[in-house]
Design a protein around this motif. Structure first.
Motif, short mmCIF file in Angstrom:
data_model
loop_
_atom_site.label_atom_id
_atom_site.label_comp_id
_atom_site.label_asym_id
_atom_site.label_seq_id
_atom_site.Cartn_x
_atom_site.Cartn_y
_atom_site.Cartn_z
N ILE A 34 0.88 -1.18 0.09
CA ILE A 34 -0.10 -0.32 -0.16
C ILE A 34 0.96 1.57 -0.20
O ILE A 34 2.26 1.27 0.34
N LYS A 154 -6.35 -5.94 0.97
CA LYS A 154 -6.89 -4.55 1.50
C LYS A 154 -8.02 -4.87 0.61
O LYS A 154 -8.94 -5.30 0.09
N VAL A 171 -8.51 2.72 0.13
CA VAL A 171 -8.91 1.97 0.65
C VAL A 171 -9.19 1.93 2.33
O VAL A 171 -9.08 2.91 2.92
N ILE A 174 -6.88 -2.72 5.64
CA ILE A 174 -5.58 -3.50 5.47
C ILE A 174 -5.64 -5.04 6.45
O ILE A 174 -5.61 -5.07 7.61
#
Length: 269
Positions: A34, A154, A171, A174
């Motif tokens: 990420i 995610k 996003v 996670i």
């Protein structure tokens, strides 16, 4: 953005645009990293730093050997998007980790005579347990496949952007080290962060106002018919029993002639 080039003509339609259906949706996917994660950002910066004449020259001589004497060979240095962070695929880190896994396992399996046995090399790969870009790199002891729980996942929330008639990919969560962590609040279809019910409320069609009384009346009518049939059967059965029963005659009700007339005599009488 998605849908932004196809939805302009639908805004004035009497039907809701297709992209409204996607409000509040999301997808869950595994990812190698990420942006904002120090390890992943370092990986991207390192790849970007390889865009120099020496490294590019080596890549061109190995990646495109068939073009060495071809004037049309791709010019990677002149390609403005090559090795730029925005153009690097999320799969790049997986490719890197696969190569590193093979190399590290070879170092662990090689003998003092600098020989490498295929079976021992494969076993060394399955024995790996290292902290990599995409998470803890671990393999199944039986199949050799990467353990799913060692991956990073995610949740990408599609948040509607009415100014562009599209969606931003945000996003929100996670999954790493067997734990979900919230990065941002999830935006649902109604534009809020409130968790919606699993089932949408049923819309009223307006027919309940007359359907319910009709059903009740029909049920009551059927019940009355059944009761009438039962009562009628009971009355009929009682009359039948009364008709079939033996009638009792009292002695006082018998009238004899004078003298009594004998109609017959039994064999033994």
């Amino acid at each position: 953005k998605v849908f932004q080039h196809t939805m302009h003509t639908q805004l004035n339609s009497h039907l809701p645009p297709f992209f409204y259906i996607c409000r509040g949706t999301a997808k869950v996917e595994f990812t190698s990293g990420i942006r904002g994660d120090p390890v992943y950002d370092t990986f991207l910066d390192t790849l970007n730093g390889m865009k120099n004449p020496d490294d590019i020259g080596w890549m061109e001589s190995h990646v495109y050997p068939e073009y060495r004497d071809d004037e049309e060979m791709p010019d990677l240095m002149a390609n403005p998007t090559f090795l730029q962070q925005s153009s690097i695929s999320n799969w790049a880190a997986f490719y890197y980790e696969s190569t590193i896994s093979v190399g590290l396992a070879a170092c662990n399996a090689i003998t003092s005579a600098l020989t490498l046995d295929g079976t021992e090399h494969y076993q060394a790969i399955k024995d790996l347990n290292i902290d990599a870009i995409s998470g803890s790199l671990q393999f199944d002891a039986t199949t050799g496949s990467r353990l799913p729980e060692s991956l990073r996942y995610k949740v990408t929330n599609f948040v509607q952007d009415e100014s562009t008639l599209g969606y931003d990919r945000v996003v929100t969560h996670i999954f790493e080290d067997s734990t979900w962590a919230e990065e941002q609040k999830f935006i649902f279809a109604d534009g809020s962060t409130n968790i919606l019910a699993d089932k949408a409320p049923e819309e009223s069609s307006g027919t309940e106002e007359w359907v319910t009384p009709v059903i009740v009346a029909a049920s009551m009518g059927a019940l009355l018919v059944i009761i009438a049939l039962i009562v009628g059967f009971l009355i009929y059965d009682r009359k039948r029993r009364a008709h079939d029963s033996i009638q009792k005659v009292k002695k006082s009700e018998i009238i004899y002639g004078k003298p009594p007339e004998v109609l017959g005599r039994g064999v033994f009488g």
